[in-house]
Design a protein around this motif. Sequence first.
Motif, PDB file in Angstrom:
ATOM      1  N   ASN A 190      54.931  45.452  15.368  1.00 16.96           N
ATOM      2  CA  ASN A 190      55.433  44.098  14.983  1.00 16.96           C
ATOM      3  C   ASN A 190      56.904  44.208  14.563  1.00 16.96           C
ATOM      4  OD1 ASN A 190      54.959  44.946  12.326  1.00 16.96           O
ATOM      5  ND2 ASN A 190      52.685  44.194  12.403  1.00 16.96           N
ATOM      6  N   ASN A 191      57.288  43.328  14.223  1.00 12.11           N
ATOM      7  CA  ASN A 191      58.826  43.242  13.734  1.00 12.11           C
ATOM      8  C   ASN A 191      58.953  43.800  12.312  1.00 12.11           C
ATOM      9  OD1 ASN A 191      59.799  41.911  16.017  1.00 12.11           O
ATOM     10  ND2 ASN A 191      59.860  39.934  15.070  1.00 12.11           N
ATOM     11  N   TRP A 192      57.926  43.731  11.417  1.00 11.02           N
ATOM     12  CA  TRP A 192      58.264  44.305   9.970  1.00 11.02           C
ATOM     13  C   TRP A 192      58.024  45.714  10.098  1.00 11.02           C
ATOM     14  CZ3 TRP A 192      54.646  40.365  10.362  1.00 11.02           C
ATOM     15  CH2 TRP A 192      53.295  40.665  10.407  1.00 11.02           C
ATOM     16  N   GLN A 193      57.251  46.176  10.985  1.00  9.82           N
ATOM     17  CA  GLN A 193      56.859  47.566  11.276  1.00  9.82           C
ATOM     18  C   GLN A 193      58.347  48.434  11.817  1.00  9.82           C
ATOM     19  OE1 GLN A 193      53.247  47.161  13.393  1.00  9.82           O
ATOM     20  NE2 GLN A 193      52.632  49.049  12.131  1.00  9.82           N
ATOM     21  N   LYS A 194      58.897  47.569  12.957  1.00 14.89           N
ATOM     22  CA  LYS A 194      60.077  48.219  13.362  1.00 14.89           C
ATOM     23  C   LYS A 194      61.134  48.109  12.476  1.00 14.89           C
ATOM     24  CE  LYS A 194      59.293  46.422  18.010  1.00 14.89           C
ATOM     25  NZ  LYS A 194      59.322  45.575  19.236  1.00 14.89           N
ATOM     26  N   HIS A 206      72.634  46.172   5.872  1.00 10.16           N
ATOM     27  CA  HIS A 206      71.888  45.316   6.371  1.00 10.16           C
ATOM     28  C   HIS A 206      71.894  44.872   7.660  1.00 10.16           C
ATOM     29  CE1 HIS A 206      71.264  43.835   1.935  1.00 10.16           C
ATOM     30  NE2 HIS A 206      70.674  44.905   2.004  1.00 10.16           N
ATOM     31  N   ASP A 207      73.196  44.439   8.326  1.00  9.70           N
ATOM     32  CA  ASP A 207      73.291  44.130   9.617  1.00  9.70           C
ATOM     33  C   ASP A 207      72.964  45.240  10.433  1.00  9.70           C
ATOM     34  OD1 ASP A 207      74.249  42.093  11.516  1.00  9.70           O
ATOM     35  OD2 ASP A 207      76.295  43.197  11.687  1.00  9.70           O
ATOM     36  N   ARG A 208      73.487  46.548  10.100  1.00  8.74           N
ATOM     37  CA  ARG A 208      73.286  47.592  11.322  1.00  8.74           C
ATOM     38  C   ARG A 208      71.828  47.834  11.370  1.00  8.74           C
ATOM     39  NH1 ARG A 208      74.887  53.956   9.970  1.00  8.74           N
ATOM     40  NH2 ARG A 208      74.459  54.672  11.681  1.00  8.74           N
ATOM     41  N   ILE A 209      71.002  47.886  10.164  1.00  9.92           N
ATOM     42  CA  ILE A 209      69.654  48.329  10.435  1.00  9.92           C
ATOM     43  C   ILE A 209      68.935  47.084  11.196  1.00  9.92           C
ATOM     44  CG2 ILE A 209      67.415  48.440   8.927  1.00  9.92           C
ATOM     45  CD1 ILE A 209      69.066  49.821   6.841  1.00  9.92           C
ATOM     46  N   ALA A 210      69.254  45.743  10.961  1.00 11.43           N
ATOM     47  CA  ALA A 210      68.644  44.574  11.561  1.00 11.43           C
ATOM     48  C   ALA A 210      69.030  44.458  12.860  1.00 11.43           C
ATOM     49  CB  ALA A 210      69.272  43.258  10.738  1.00 11.43           C
ATOM     50  N   LYS A 211      70.219  44.869  13.326  1.00 17.68           N
ATOM     51  CA  LYS A 211      70.448  45.138  14.853  1.00 17.68           C
ATOM     52  C   LYS A 211      69.442  46.148  15.545  1.00 17.68           C
ATOM     53  CE  LYS A 211      75.167  43.220  14.880  1.00 17.68           C
ATOM     54  NZ  LYS A 211      76.573  43.528  15.038  1.00 17.68           N
ATOM     55  N   LYS A 242      68.992  39.776   9.396  1.00  9.10           N
ATOM     56  CA  LYS A 242      69.441  40.466   8.319  1.00  9.10           C
ATOM     57  C   LYS A 242      68.826  39.961   6.778  1.00  9.10           C
ATOM     58  CE  LYS A 242      74.178  40.767   6.629  1.00  9.10           C
ATOM     59  NZ  LYS A 242      75.594  40.466   6.755  1.00  9.10           N
ATOM     60  N   GLY A 243      68.268  38.965   6.684  1.00  8.54           N
ATOM     61  CA  GLY A 243      67.628  38.519   5.482  1.00  8.54           C
ATOM     62  C   GLY A 243      66.160  39.365   5.163  1.00  8.54           C
ATOM     63  N   SER A 244      65.557  39.640   6.484  1.00  9.01           N
ATOM     64  CA  SER A 244      64.279  40.417   6.324  1.00  9.01           C
ATOM     65  C   SER A 244      64.664  41.899   5.816  1.00  9.01           C
ATOM     66  CB  SER A 244      63.635  40.603   7.550  1.00  9.01           C
ATOM     67  OG  SER A 244      63.423  39.299   8.252  1.00  9.01           O
ATOM     68  N   ILE A 245      65.853  42.305   6.434  1.00  6.23           N
ATOM     69  CA  ILE A 245      66.276  43.844   5.717  1.00  6.23           C
ATOM     70  C   ILE A 245      66.471  43.745   4.332  1.00  6.23           C
ATOM     71  CG2 ILE A 245      67.748  45.683   6.203  1.00  6.23           C
ATOM     72  CD1 ILE A 245      65.685  45.324   8.119  1.00  6.23           C
ATOM     73  N   GLY A 246      67.350  42.587   4.105  1.00  6.38           N
ATOM     74  CA  GLY A 246      67.765  42.426   2.383  1.00  6.38           C
ATOM     75  C   GLY A 246      66.495  42.311   1.516  1.00  6.38           C
ATOM     76  N   ARG A 247      65.264  41.842   2.131  1.00  8.04           N
ATOM     77  CA  ARG A 247      64.114  41.676   1.345  1.00  8.04           C
ATOM     78  C   ARG A 247      63.330  43.125   1.300  1.00  8.04           C
ATOM     79  NH1 ARG A 247      64.121  36.702   3.416  1.00  8.04           N
ATOM     80  NH2 ARG A 247      62.698  36.970   5.133  1.00  8.04           N
ATOM     81  N   ASP A 250      50.062  46.486   7.383  1.00  7.77           N
ATOM     82  CA  ASP A 250      48.910  46.007   6.467  1.00  7.77           C
ATOM     83  C   ASP A 250      49.639  44.533   5.783  1.00  7.77           C
ATOM     84  OD1 ASP A 250      47.011  47.670   7.261  1.00  7.77           O
ATOM     85  OD2 ASP A 250      47.478  48.907   5.697  1.00  7.77           O
ATOM     86  N   TYR A 251      50.971  44.795   5.518  1.00  8.91           N
ATOM     87  CA  TYR A 251      51.714  43.840   4.764  1.00  8.91           C
ATOM     88  C   TYR A 251      53.178  43.369   5.585  1.00  8.91           C
ATOM     89  CZ  TYR A 251      49.616  44.237   0.193  1.00  8.91           C
ATOM     90  OH  TYR A 251      48.878  44.401  -1.117  1.00  8.91           O
ATOM     91  N   SER A 252      53.296  42.011   5.532  1.00  5.27           N
ATOM     92  CA  SER A 252      54.641  41.755   5.949  1.00  5.27           C
ATOM     93  C   SER A 252      55.635  41.865   4.969  1.00  5.27           C
ATOM     94  CB  SER A 252      54.484  40.158   6.124  1.00  5.27           C
ATOM     95  OG  SER A 252      54.529  39.408   5.259  1.00  5.27           O
ATOM     96  N   ILE A 253      56.966  41.819   5.325  1.00  8.31           N
ATOM     97  CA  ILE A 253      57.886  42.261   4.645  1.00  8.31           C
ATOM     98  C   ILE A 253      57.937  41.149   3.357  1.00  8.31           C
ATOM     99  CG2 ILE A 253      60.716  42.020   4.283  1.00  8.31           C
ATOM    100  CD1 ILE A 253      60.639  42.950   7.244  1.00  8.31           C
ATOM    101  N   ASN A 254      57.780  40.007   3.876  1.00 10.15           N
ATOM    102  CA  ASN A 254      57.800  39.007   2.705  1.00 10.15           C
ATOM    103  C   ASN A 254      56.704  39.129   1.734  1.00 10.15           C
ATOM    104  OD1 ASN A 254      58.780  36.499   1.410  1.00 10.15           O
ATOM    105  ND2 ASN A 254      56.955  35.378   2.221  1.00 10.15           N
ATOM    106  N   LYS A 255      55.452  39.365   2.337  1.00  9.81           N
ATOM    107  CA  LYS A 255      54.364  39.749   1.290  1.00  9.81           C
ATOM    108  C   LYS A 255      54.442  40.884   0.286  1.00  9.81           C
ATOM    109  CE  LYS A 255      49.562  40.600   1.217  1.00  9.81           C
ATOM    110  NZ  LYS A 255      48.170  40.488   2.085  1.00  9.81           N
TER     111      LYS A 255
END
Length: 135
Positions: free
Chosen positions: A36-40, A78-83, A89-94, A113-118
């Motif tokens: 999923n996206n947060w694992q990536k 943040h931008d580099r890892i997000a791409k 970019k906000g997900s990487i910031g969290r 098991d957890y999302s980035i936000n969780k």
Amino acid sequence: MSNRWAGLSVPTISIHRRLTTGQRENTSKLQRDDLNNWQKAALAMRFHYNEEKENGKRNQGNRTDLTSSPIGEKVDTHDRIAKMAGVGKGSIGRLLPVYRNRPDLFEKVFSGDYSINKAYTQMKADEEPEDIVRK
């Protein structure tokens, strides 16, 4: 292979950066459909910081201040890892503070098991003093 320009034969030059075996493996892992996206995002963050660590070991003892990028040119991590991960970019910031401060929660994001936000919310909740009453 060559291009014809003004009647002259000019060799074609590839401008693509050659990837090391490890970078090719990392890229193929990020393209897997079963993540999923947060694992990536967690995987991309690990790749980024492992690459930084390897670059640091390779450059250890060398004067990099003479060959570094010009003053004022910033690298947006943040931008580099997000791409790389294909997330915002906000997900990487969290995720970055979770990676730095709470490896246990980062592993839960990495395992799915957890999302980035969780994970971020849990980290912030754990930082709050217990005597503060939530409204």
